[in-house]
Design a protein around this motif. Sequence first.
Motif, PDB file in Angstrom:
ATOM      1  N   GLN A 124       0.017  10.219   3.425  1.00  0.00           N
ATOM      2  CA  GLN A 124      -0.403   8.832   3.614  1.00  0.00           C
ATOM      3  C   GLN A 124       0.767   7.855   3.512  1.00  0.00           C
ATOM      4  O   GLN A 124       0.687   6.738   4.034  1.00  0.00           O
ATOM      5  CB  GLN A 124      -1.469   8.466   2.571  1.00  0.00           C
ATOM      6  CG  GLN A 124      -2.798   9.169   2.767  1.00  0.00           C
ATOM      7  CD  GLN A 124      -3.499   8.742   4.043  1.00  0.00           C
ATOM      8  OE1 GLN A 124      -3.407   7.593   4.468  1.00  0.00           O
ATOM      9  NE2 GLN A 124      -4.204   9.677   4.674  1.00  0.00           N
ATOM     10  N   ASP A 125       1.832   8.260   2.859  1.00  0.00           N
ATOM     11  CA  ASP A 125       2.994   7.386   2.723  1.00  0.00           C
ATOM     12  C   ASP A 125       3.767   7.358   4.039  1.00  0.00           C
ATOM     13  O   ASP A 125       4.411   8.339   4.426  1.00  0.00           O
ATOM     14  CB  ASP A 125       3.885   7.890   1.581  1.00  0.00           C
ATOM     15  CG  ASP A 125       5.044   6.947   1.291  1.00  0.00           C
ATOM     16  OD1 ASP A 125       5.087   5.844   1.889  1.00  0.00           O
ATOM     17  OD2 ASP A 125       5.901   7.306   0.460  1.00  0.00           O
ATOM     18  N   GLU A 126       3.733   6.243   4.706  1.00  0.00           N
ATOM     19  CA  GLU A 126       4.380   6.145   6.014  1.00  0.00           C
ATOM     20  C   GLU A 126       5.902   6.196   5.913  1.00  0.00           C
ATOM     21  O   GLU A 126       6.582   6.581   6.869  1.00  0.00           O
ATOM     22  CB  GLU A 126       3.944   4.845   6.702  1.00  0.00           C
ATOM     23  CG  GLU A 126       2.449   4.783   6.986  1.00  0.00           C
ATOM     24  CD  GLU A 126       2.045   3.476   7.616  1.00  0.00           C
ATOM     25  OE1 GLU A 126       2.932   2.593   7.745  1.00  0.00           O
ATOM     26  OE2 GLU A 126       0.867   3.321   7.976  1.00  0.00           O
ATOM     27  N   LEU A 127       6.446   5.799   4.789  1.00  0.00           N
ATOM     28  CA  LEU A 127       7.895   5.781   4.633  1.00  0.00           C
ATOM     29  C   LEU A 127       8.473   7.154   4.310  1.00  0.00           C
ATOM     30  O   LEU A 127       9.693   7.330   4.345  1.00  0.00           O
ATOM     31  CB  LEU A 127       8.284   4.798   3.520  1.00  0.00           C
ATOM     32  CG  LEU A 127       7.889   3.333   3.757  1.00  0.00           C
ATOM     33  CD1 LEU A 127       8.313   2.477   2.571  1.00  0.00           C
ATOM     34  CD2 LEU A 127       8.491   2.818   5.053  1.00  0.00           C
ATOM     35  N   SER A 128       7.632   8.124   4.013  1.00  0.00           N
ATOM     36  CA  SER A 128       8.135   9.458   3.663  1.00  0.00           C
ATOM     37  C   SER A 128       8.597  10.239   4.884  1.00  0.00           C
ATOM     38  O   SER A 128       9.426  11.151   4.763  1.00  0.00           O
ATOM     39  CB  SER A 128       7.045  10.251   2.928  1.00  0.00           C
ATOM     40  OG  SER A 128       5.942  10.499   3.788  1.00  0.00           O
ATOM     41  N   GLY A 129       8.058   9.905   6.036  1.00  0.00           N
ATOM     42  CA  GLY A 129       8.411  10.640   7.244  1.00  0.00           C
ATOM     43  C   GLY A 129       7.792  12.022   7.319  1.00  0.00           C
ATOM     44  O   GLY A 129       8.237  12.863   8.102  1.00  0.00           O
ATOM     45  N   ILE A 130       6.768  12.259   6.516  1.00  0.00           N
ATOM     46  CA  ILE A 130       6.097  13.554   6.483  1.00  0.00           C
ATOM     47  C   ILE A 130       4.754  13.429   7.183  1.00  0.00           C
ATOM     48  O   ILE A 130       3.892  12.632   6.780  1.00  0.00           O
ATOM     49  CB  ILE A 130       5.889  14.055   5.033  1.00  0.00           C
ATOM     50  CG1 ILE A 130       7.220  14.121   4.301  1.00  0.00           C
ATOM     51  CG2 ILE A 130       5.205  15.411   5.028  1.00  0.00           C
ATOM     52  CD1 ILE A 130       8.219  15.072   4.897  1.00  0.00           C
ATOM     53  N   MET A 137       0.832  -1.208   0.000  1.00  0.00           N
ATOM     54  CA  MET A 137       0.000   0.000   0.000  1.00  0.00           C
ATOM     55  C   MET A 137       0.865   1.255   0.000  1.00  0.00           C
ATOM     56  O   MET A 137       0.555   2.260  -0.651  1.00  0.00           O
ATOM     57  CB  MET A 137      -0.920  -0.001   1.230  1.00  0.00           C
ATOM     58  CG  MET A 137      -1.945   1.109   1.197  1.00  0.00           C
ATOM     59  SD  MET A 137      -3.112   0.897  -0.166  1.00  0.00           S
ATOM     60  CE  MET A 137      -4.150   2.335   0.052  1.00  0.00           C
ATOM     61  N   ASN A 138       1.972   1.214   0.755  1.00  0.00           N
ATOM     62  CA  ASN A 138       2.859   2.366   0.778  1.00  0.00           C
ATOM     63  C   ASN A 138       3.449   2.647  -0.598  1.00  0.00           C
ATOM     64  O   ASN A 138       3.704   3.798  -0.957  1.00  0.00           O
ATOM     65  CB  ASN A 138       3.993   2.141   1.787  1.00  0.00           C
ATOM     66  CG  ASN A 138       3.511   2.266   3.222  1.00  0.00           C
ATOM     67  OD1 ASN A 138       2.564   2.994   3.492  1.00  0.00           O
ATOM     68  ND2 ASN A 138       4.147   1.550   4.117  1.00  0.00           N
ATOM     69  N   GLU A 139       3.659   1.592  -1.381  1.00  0.00           N
ATOM     70  CA  GLU A 139       4.203   1.775  -2.726  1.00  0.00           C
ATOM     71  C   GLU A 139       3.206   2.527  -3.610  1.00  0.00           C
ATOM     72  O   GLU A 139       3.600   3.357  -4.439  1.00  0.00           O
ATOM     73  CB  GLU A 139       4.537   0.420  -3.335  1.00  0.00           C
ATOM     74  CG  GLU A 139       5.262   0.519  -4.674  1.00  0.00           C
ATOM     75  CD  GLU A 139       5.669  -0.847  -5.188  1.00  0.00           C
ATOM     76  OE1 GLU A 139       6.208  -0.912  -6.319  1.00  0.00           O
ATOM     77  OE2 GLU A 139       5.440  -1.847  -4.464  1.00  0.00           O
ATOM     78  N   ILE A 140       1.920   2.259  -3.413  1.00  0.00           N
ATOM     79  CA  ILE A 140       0.892   2.959  -4.189  1.00  0.00           C
ATOM     80  C   ILE A 140       0.907   4.452  -3.847  1.00  0.00           C
ATOM     81  O   ILE A 140       0.858   5.316  -4.736  1.00  0.00           O
ATOM     82  CB  ILE A 140      -0.496   2.343  -3.918  1.00  0.00           C
ATOM     83  CG1 ILE A 140      -0.545   0.908  -4.421  1.00  0.00           C
ATOM     84  CG2 ILE A 140      -1.586   3.183  -4.586  1.00  0.00           C
ATOM     85  CD1 ILE A 140      -1.858   0.206  -4.132  1.00  0.00           C
ATOM     86  N   TRP A 141       0.988   4.770  -2.566  1.00  0.00           N
ATOM     87  CA  TRP A 141       1.031   6.180  -2.165  1.00  0.00           C
ATOM     88  C   TRP A 141       2.300   6.864  -2.672  1.00  0.00           C
ATOM     89  O   TRP A 141       2.284   8.042  -3.027  1.00  0.00           O
ATOM     90  CB  TRP A 141       0.942   6.296  -0.641  1.00  0.00           C
ATOM     91  CG  TRP A 141      -0.394   5.947  -0.073  1.00  0.00           C
ATOM     92  CD1 TRP A 141      -0.678   4.950   0.807  1.00  0.00           C
ATOM     93  CD2 TRP A 141      -1.626   6.599  -0.353  1.00  0.00           C
ATOM     94  NE1 TRP A 141      -2.011   4.929   1.108  1.00  0.00           N
ATOM     95  CE2 TRP A 141      -2.624   5.948   0.412  1.00  0.00           C
ATOM     96  CE3 TRP A 141      -2.013   7.670  -1.154  1.00  0.00           C
ATOM     97  CZ2 TRP A 141      -3.965   6.320   0.386  1.00  0.00           C
ATOM     98  CZ3 TRP A 141      -3.345   8.044  -1.184  1.00  0.00           C
ATOM     99  CH2 TRP A 141      -4.298   7.385  -0.430  1.00  0.00           C
ATOM    100  N   TRP A 142       3.398   6.101  -2.723  1.00  0.00           N
ATOM    101  CA  TRP A 142       4.653   6.679  -3.226  1.00  0.00           C
ATOM    102  C   TRP A 142       4.533   7.031  -4.704  1.00  0.00           C
ATOM    103  O   TRP A 142       4.926   8.118  -5.134  1.00  0.00           O
ATOM    104  CB  TRP A 142       5.796   5.699  -3.001  1.00  0.00           C
ATOM    105  CG  TRP A 142       7.118   6.209  -3.496  1.00  0.00           C
ATOM    106  CD1 TRP A 142       7.957   7.069  -2.861  1.00  0.00           C
ATOM    107  CD2 TRP A 142       7.740   5.899  -4.750  1.00  0.00           C
ATOM    108  NE1 TRP A 142       9.067   7.323  -3.634  1.00  0.00           N
ATOM    109  CE2 TRP A 142       8.960   6.612  -4.807  1.00  0.00           C
ATOM    110  CE3 TRP A 142       7.396   5.085  -5.830  1.00  0.00           C
ATOM    111  CZ2 TRP A 142       9.829   6.544  -5.888  1.00  0.00           C
ATOM    112  CZ3 TRP A 142       8.242   5.008  -6.911  1.00  0.00           C
ATOM    113  CH2 TRP A 142       9.451   5.743  -6.934  1.00  0.00           C
ATOM    114  N   TYR A 143       3.978   6.100  -5.490  1.00  0.00           N
ATOM    115  CA  TYR A 143       3.790   6.380  -6.913  1.00  0.00           C
ATOM    116  C   TYR A 143       2.798   7.523  -7.133  1.00  0.00           C
ATOM    117  O   TYR A 143       2.970   8.352  -8.031  1.00  0.00           O
ATOM    118  CB  TYR A 143       3.306   5.127  -7.639  1.00  0.00           C
ATOM    119  CG  TYR A 143       4.412   4.180  -8.021  1.00  0.00           C
ATOM    120  CD1 TYR A 143       5.356   4.535  -8.984  1.00  0.00           C
ATOM    121  CD2 TYR A 143       4.518   2.930  -7.421  1.00  0.00           C
ATOM    122  CE1 TYR A 143       6.375   3.668  -9.331  1.00  0.00           C
ATOM    123  CE2 TYR A 143       5.533   2.052  -7.762  1.00  0.00           C
ATOM    124  CZ  TYR A 143       6.466   2.427  -8.722  1.00  0.00           C
ATOM    125  OH  TYR A 143       7.489   1.571  -9.064  1.00  0.00           O
TER     126      TYR A 143
END
Length: 225
Positions: free
Chosen positions: A68-74, A1-7
């Motif tokens: 929404q991207d948890e890996l962004s740290g934002i 799911m995080n990959e979808i938000w990243w794209y």
Amino acid sequence: MNEIWWYLSRSSGIVATVLIVAALACGFRFSARATGTRRRPAWWLDLHNYLGGLAFVFVVVHVFAVYQDELSGIGLLQILVPMTADGWAWGITWGVLATYVFALVVVTSWPRKRGSRRIWLTVHLTSLPAAIVAGVHAWMVGSSRGQLWFTVLLTALVGLAVYPTVLRCVAAVAKRSARRLRSQTRACTASAATTPDPRPPTRPTVSRIIDESDPELVGAGSRWR
């Protein structure tokens, strides 16, 4: 799911940048009266408004996807407050400032212009430095910043924005020069109308023409002589 938000955050940011530059180009061409004859100026104005509104929609989508991207740290704090992001504080800060400016431009322009024309125009023109700041944001934190296609895209967008900007500046200078010339012409006309004629007035002369062929006027003409 995080990959979808990243794209989604990546694609929406790129699309928003392209739409912002396109809206600027249409707006400057309209204001510079350099729209040509194939389309009416109102068509370019409508296109400018449409692209500007669509660009802001993609900006909102970009911000939401990054959040929404948890890996962004934002988080919410980094989205709302400049210089709070860890690692790339300046890069995120440029994006936050550009978002605030675009939101202000949209609020003061849609669905109708708000405030005086001078204030509206000042706020509206801040979209140009905001577009530059958005480009800097994309260059600093974009995941594709090191790739050739991304560099070519940003270069093309800069060229697309510079050309209508130069047209607008040239038109503004020409308009100001024409206005100054009209003011000087009116001042000279008014000065000439109020300045008295220095020449002394001349007495009117009456010329009498006598037809020598008329016998009744010959005698009268001799008396005049």
